[in-house]
Design a protein around this motif. Sequence first.
Motif, PDB file in Angstrom:
ATOM      1  N   ALA A 177      33.180   9.833 -20.057  1.00 37.60           N
ATOM      2  CA  ALA A 177      31.745  10.118 -20.150  1.00 37.60           C
ATOM      3  C   ALA A 177      31.427  10.950 -21.383  1.00 37.60           C
ATOM      4  CB  ALA A 177      31.259  10.824 -18.884  1.00 37.60           C
ATOM      5  N   VAL A 178      32.343  11.829 -21.789  1.00 36.28           N
ATOM      6  CA  VAL A 178      32.119  12.669 -22.963  1.00 36.28           C
ATOM      7  C   VAL A 178      32.373  11.891 -24.255  1.00 36.28           C
ATOM      8  CG1 VAL A 178      32.897  14.719 -24.230  1.00 36.28           C
ATOM      9  CG2 VAL A 178      32.631  14.830 -21.753  1.00 36.28           C
ATOM     10  N   GLY A 179      33.527  11.240 -24.369  1.00 38.45           N
ATOM     11  CA  GLY A 179      33.949  10.626 -25.629  1.00 38.45           C
ATOM     12  C   GLY A 179      33.935   9.113 -25.683  1.00 38.45           C
ATOM     13  N   GLY A 180      33.660   8.460 -24.558  1.00 33.34           N
ATOM     14  CA  GLY A 180      33.640   7.004 -24.530  1.00 33.34           C
ATOM     15  C   GLY A 180      34.946   6.436 -24.003  1.00 33.34           C
ATOM     16  N   GLY A 181      34.957   5.134 -23.849  1.00 34.16           N
ATOM     17  CA  GLY A 181      36.143   4.444 -23.361  1.00 34.16           C
ATOM     18  C   GLY A 181      36.084   4.203 -21.871  1.00 34.16           C
ATOM     19  N   THR A 182      37.066   3.447 -21.390  1.00 34.25           N
ATOM     20  CA  THR A 182      37.181   3.118 -19.976  1.00 34.25           C
ATOM     21  C   THR A 182      38.562   3.501 -19.493  1.00 34.25           C
ATOM     22  OG1 THR A 182      35.682   1.235 -20.267  1.00 34.25           O
ATOM     23  CG2 THR A 182      37.036   1.249 -18.283  1.00 34.25           C
ATOM     24  N   PRO A 183      38.646   4.361 -18.483  1.00 33.75           N
ATOM     25  CA  PRO A 183      39.961   4.753 -17.974  1.00 33.75           C
ATOM     26  C   PRO A 183      40.715   3.542 -17.412  1.00 33.75           C
ATOM     27  CG  PRO A 183      38.272   6.242 -17.157  1.00 33.75           C
ATOM     28  CD  PRO A 183      37.565   5.085 -17.799  1.00 33.75           C
ATOM     29  N   GLN A 184      41.997   3.472 -17.732  1.00 26.32           N
ATOM     30  CA  GLN A 184      42.885   2.437 -17.207  1.00 26.32           C
ATOM     31  C   GLN A 184      43.845   3.110 -16.240  1.00 26.32           C
ATOM     32  OE1 GLN A 184      42.307  -0.808 -18.129  1.00 26.32           O
ATOM     33  NE2 GLN A 184      40.600   0.142 -19.220  1.00 26.32           N
ATOM     34  N   VAL A 185      43.634   2.859 -14.959  1.00 27.71           N
ATOM     35  CA  VAL A 185      44.452   3.490 -13.924  1.00 27.71           C
ATOM     36  C   VAL A 185      45.760   2.716 -13.803  1.00 27.71           C
ATOM     37  CG1 VAL A 185      44.589   4.127 -11.493  1.00 27.71           C
ATOM     38  CG2 VAL A 185      42.391   4.272 -12.701  1.00 27.71           C
ATOM     39  N   GLU A 186      46.856   3.392 -14.104  1.00 27.84           N
ATOM     40  CA  GLU A 186      48.161   2.757 -13.965  1.00 27.84           C
ATOM     41  C   GLU A 186      48.727   3.000 -12.572  1.00 27.84           C
ATOM     42  OE1 GLU A 186      50.745   3.440 -17.284  1.00 27.84           O
ATOM     43  OE2 GLU A 186      49.153   2.950 -18.714  1.00 27.84           O
ATOM     44  N   ASP A 187      48.512   4.179 -12.036  1.00 26.60           N
ATOM     45  CA  ASP A 187      48.836   4.510 -10.646  1.00 26.60           C
ATOM     46  C   ASP A 187      48.153   5.826 -10.315  1.00 26.60           C
ATOM     47  OD1 ASP A 187      50.601   6.687 -11.436  1.00 26.60           O
ATOM     48  OD2 ASP A 187      52.178   5.206 -11.756  1.00 26.60           O
ATOM     49  N   ASP A 188      48.384   6.359  -9.130  1.00 23.71           N
ATOM     50  CA  ASP A 188      47.707   7.589  -8.712  1.00 23.71           C
ATOM     51  C   ASP A 188      48.078   8.797  -9.565  1.00 23.71           C
ATOM     52  OD1 ASP A 188      46.346   6.313  -6.701  1.00 23.71           O
ATOM     53  OD2 ASP A 188      47.766   6.889  -5.123  1.00 23.71           O
ATOM     54  N   ASP A 189      49.199   8.697 -10.306  1.00 23.38           N
ATOM     55  CA  ASP A 189      49.693   9.836 -11.067  1.00 23.38           C
ATOM     56  C   ASP A 189      49.492   9.707 -12.573  1.00 23.38           C
ATOM     57  OD1 ASP A 189      50.612  11.112  -8.761  1.00 23.38           O
ATOM     58  OD2 ASP A 189      52.517  10.040  -8.831  1.00 23.38           O
ATOM     59  N   TRP A 190      48.956   8.582 -13.051  1.00 26.45           N
ATOM     60  CA  TRP A 190      48.866   8.353 -14.505  1.00 26.45           C
ATOM     61  C   TRP A 190      47.669   7.475 -14.821  1.00 26.45           C
ATOM     62  CZ3 TRP A 190      51.532  10.468 -18.442  1.00 26.45           C
ATOM     63  CH2 TRP A 190      51.469   9.866 -19.691  1.00 26.45           C
ATOM     64  N   VAL A 191      46.778   7.997 -15.664  1.00 25.55           N
ATOM     65  CA  VAL A 191      45.592   7.254 -16.107  1.00 25.55           C
ATOM     66  C   VAL A 191      45.510   7.388 -17.623  1.00 25.55           C
ATOM     67  CG1 VAL A 191      43.080   7.047 -15.938  1.00 25.55           C
ATOM     68  CG2 VAL A 191      44.402   7.715 -13.922  1.00 25.55           C
ATOM     69  N   VAL A 192      45.189   6.295 -18.302  1.00 30.02           N
ATOM     70  CA  VAL A 192      45.101   6.279 -19.762  1.00 30.02           C
ATOM     71  C   VAL A 192      43.662   6.011 -20.173  1.00 30.02           C
ATOM     72  CG1 VAL A 192      45.818   5.054 -21.853  1.00 30.02           C
ATOM     73  CG2 VAL A 192      47.476   5.522 -20.051  1.00 30.02           C
ATOM     74  N   LEU A 193      43.209   6.714 -21.212  1.00 27.56           N
ATOM     75  CA  LEU A 193      41.869   6.508 -21.763  1.00 27.56           C
ATOM     76  C   LEU A 193      42.005   6.248 -23.256  1.00 27.56           C
ATOM     77  CD1 LEU A 193      38.763   6.601 -21.504  1.00 27.56           C
ATOM     78  CD2 LEU A 193      38.924   9.062 -21.935  1.00 27.56           C
ATOM     79  N   GLU A 194      41.604   5.063 -23.686  1.00 26.95           N
ATOM     80  CA  GLU A 194      41.547   4.728 -25.107  1.00 26.95           C
ATOM     81  C   GLU A 194      40.145   5.107 -25.579  1.00 26.95           C
ATOM     82  OE1 GLU A 194      43.989   3.389 -26.960  1.00 26.95           O
ATOM     83  OE2 GLU A 194      45.404   2.788 -25.409  1.00 26.95           O
ATOM     84  N   VAL A 195      40.051   6.188 -26.344  1.00 26.63           N
ATOM     85  CA  VAL A 195      38.762   6.658 -26.834  1.00 26.63           C
ATOM     86  C   VAL A 195      38.402   5.853 -28.081  1.00 26.63           C
ATOM     87  CG1 VAL A 195      37.488   8.643 -27.726  1.00 26.63           C
ATOM     88  CG2 VAL A 195      39.200   8.966 -25.928  1.00 26.63           C
ATOM     89  N   PRO A 196      37.224   5.215 -28.128  1.00 27.76           N
ATOM     90  CA  PRO A 196      36.846   4.440 -29.314  1.00 27.76           C
ATOM     91  C   PRO A 196      36.885   5.320 -30.568  1.00 27.76           C
ATOM     92  CG  PRO A 196      35.280   4.085 -27.528  1.00 27.76           C
ATOM     93  CD  PRO A 196      36.188   5.209 -27.112  1.00 27.76           C
ATOM     94  N   ASP A 197      37.523   4.832 -31.607  1.00 27.10           N
ATOM     95  CA  ASP A 197      37.668   5.568 -32.874  1.00 27.10           C
ATOM     96  C   ASP A 197      38.267   6.952 -32.666  1.00 27.10           C
ATOM     97  OD1 ASP A 197      36.498   3.451 -34.362  1.00 27.10           O
ATOM     98  OD2 ASP A 197      34.520   4.160 -33.749  1.00 27.10           O
ATOM     99  N   GLY A 198      39.085   7.109 -31.654  1.00 26.86           N
ATOM    100  CA  GLY A 198      39.674   8.414 -31.380  1.00 26.86           C
ATOM    101  C   GLY A 198      41.079   8.277 -30.843  1.00 26.86           C
ATOM    102  N   PRO A 199      41.592   9.359 -30.297  1.00 25.17           N
ATOM    103  CA  PRO A 199      42.975   9.350 -29.807  1.00 25.17           C
ATOM    104  C   PRO A 199      43.093   8.671 -28.452  1.00 25.17           C
ATOM    105  CG  PRO A 199      41.980  11.442 -29.319  1.00 25.17           C
ATOM    106  CD  PRO A 199      40.964  10.657 -30.114  1.00 25.17           C
ATOM    107  N   ARG A 200      44.284   8.307 -28.136  1.00 23.28           N
ATOM    108  CA  ARG A 200      44.594   7.824 -26.793  1.00 23.28           C
ATOM    109  C   ARG A 200      44.885   9.070 -25.964  1.00 23.28           C
ATOM    110  NH1 ARG A 200      49.619   6.114 -24.065  1.00 23.28           N
ATOM    111  NH2 ARG A 200      49.135   4.341 -22.738  1.00 23.28           N
TER     112      ARG A 200
END
Length: 129
Positions: free
Chosen positions: A25-48
């Motif tokens: 919500a702050v920086g953009g992107g869509t969280p990719q839930v890999e499991d209950d313990d790990w979620v990845v967010l690819e921020v557009p034009d920013g860091p992973r």
Amino acid sequence: MSVARYRSVVLDCPDPRSLAEFYAAVGGGTPQVEDDDWVVLEVPDGPRLAFQRAEGLAPPEWPRSDRNSQQFHIDFDAGSTWEEIDAAHEKVLALGARPLDLEDREKKDFQVYADPAGHPFCLCRIERS
């Protein structure tokens, strides 16, 4: 030549999904839930950003340097005017951020907040040329 390529910044937190949603919500992107313990967010034009479950996490204390210090923080370009910064301020508060340092913003060009898990981040005013 570098030894390795940058992959991601990983934040420990008690609830990876909700913290990833906050930063989306702050920086953009869509969280990719890999499991209950790990979620990845690819921020557009920013860091992973990745979020890893850490039960019993003791959040950093800002601005401490002796123990439980901030260790790192994330800076966000929130615009070039104080009106843009004020609008971003209201939005991050509505998302669950907590102000840590709003003093002397004209001198510093940034304001410091804690995310819902307690990690510090800044809304920065970046002058455009």
